[in-house]
Scaffold this motif. Structure first.
Motif: not given
Lengths: 66, 278
Positions: B110, B112, B135-137
């Motif tokens: 992930m 951040t 946000a997190k992806l």
């Protein structure tokens, strides 16, 4: 979802402190001590940390409905 | 007027102000909160957002990030002019600072996105804090956006305020009649702030904690011989300001005073034009 950028009540920026807070609490330090050392004084800001649940990490893997 | 600094850190200022009427102090406090212009993101254009976070959610987080604004009021046009330009969707460089953000989820794990990942068009206007998570992806998710920051005032939206908490407080004046005091110590147990202590069988004020008094008057109520009276000092106040980091305490107070002076001058001018004063 994610930890708020600012305290809901007083508007003080707190978002930048979250990662250090949760890292230290997970290592076993008492939350009260960590918050004191991070300079989070008012109880409005302190409850932001104590009551937060980072559900974003789980939501991340579900598709967005829009 | 007499001012004493009780506390001064990069983000807080506590002043003990004497001989200044409360309406003057409150005018300064309110000018600091709602009149002093600072930078904040006002418009966000999403080019791509395939993350789990809705556009509005990300835009809201972006707006709340404090941006360094120390030189911004000299370099950019006034909040009023820029609000108008923004409504017409004219993002001119004399009003707006552009902040770009582009990120893609990694193959494994992930990512951040932090406030430091915002690439600003002006090195003087950038996030005060580097590590605010935005946000997190995960794999296959992408965010690409352009954010536009402009000067604004706290009265329009609190994100444009240079302070978070801004308070003034009375200074307690606790009078203990030592002739009536029987040394029972009930007031000391009753006080939640430790303002009182017992010396030689008499209740006295613990000077180091005096300013912590919240005027709850529990000591007054529990005192059977009615030896304690809690009141406040005339024209003595404690001003407390908690800054977001957008402006330095010094610049904030100078700007606030200048804004107040300008408003009073305009008022005087108006009265002169109307013939009310000479």
């Amino acid at each position: 979802m994610l930890f708020p950028v600012r305290c809901f009540t007083c508007g003080a920026p707190i978002g930048h402190l979250w990662e250090e807070y949760i890292k230290r609490v997970k290592q076993g330090e008492p939350p009260a001590k960590v918050l004191d050392e991070l300079g989070v004084k008012r109880y409005c800001c302190r409850r932001m940390f104590l009551s937060h649940v980072e559900i974003a990490d789980e939501v991340l893997h579900f598709p967005k409905v829009s | 007027m007499n001012i004493e600094i009780l506390e001064k850190t990069p983000f807080t200022l506590k002043l003990y102000v004497k001989d200044l009427p409360i309406h003057v102090l409150n005018a300064i406090r309110r000018a600091v909160m709602s009149e002093v212009p600072v930078m904040a993101i006002d418009y966000v254009i999403f080019i791509e957002n395939s993350s789990v976070f809705y556009d509005e959610y990300i835009a809201h987080r972006l707006g709340l990030i404090p941006l360094t604004s120390e030189n911004a009021s000299d370099k950019y046009k006034s909040p009023e002019e820029c609000a108008e330009a923004g409504e017409k969707k004219v993002f001119s460089t004399d009003c707006f600072v552009k902040l770009d953000l582009e990120a893609e989820g990694p193959e494994n794990g992930m990512l951040t996105i932090y406030s430091r990942d915002l690439a600003s068009s002006d090195s003087d206007v950038k996030p005060v804090f580097d590590n605010i998570p935005l946000a997190k992806l995960v794999k296959g998710q992408k965010i690409k956006l352009e954010a536009f920051a402009r000067l604004g005032r706290g009265k329009e939206h609190i994100k444009w305020s240079p302070v978070s908490a801004a308070t003034h407080k009375y200074v307690p004046n606790i009078i203990i009649n030592s002739e009536n005091c029987n040394g029972c110590g009930k007031c000391i147990d009753a006080c939640p702030r430790g303002v009182l202590k017992l010396v030689d069988g008499k209740a006295v004020i613990n000077e180091s904690n005096l300013l912590l008094c919240s005027f709850c008057r529990l000591c007054e109520q529990v005192c059977e011989p009615r030896a304690i009276r809690v009141s406040h000092r005339e024209d003595e106040y404690v001003l407390y300001l908690d800054f977001t980091g957008a402006l330095s305490p010094r610049k904030t107070l100078i700007e606030a005073s200048n804004i107040l002076i300008k408003k009073l001058d305009e008022f005087e001018e108006k009265l002169k034009n109307l013939g009310v004063i000479q």
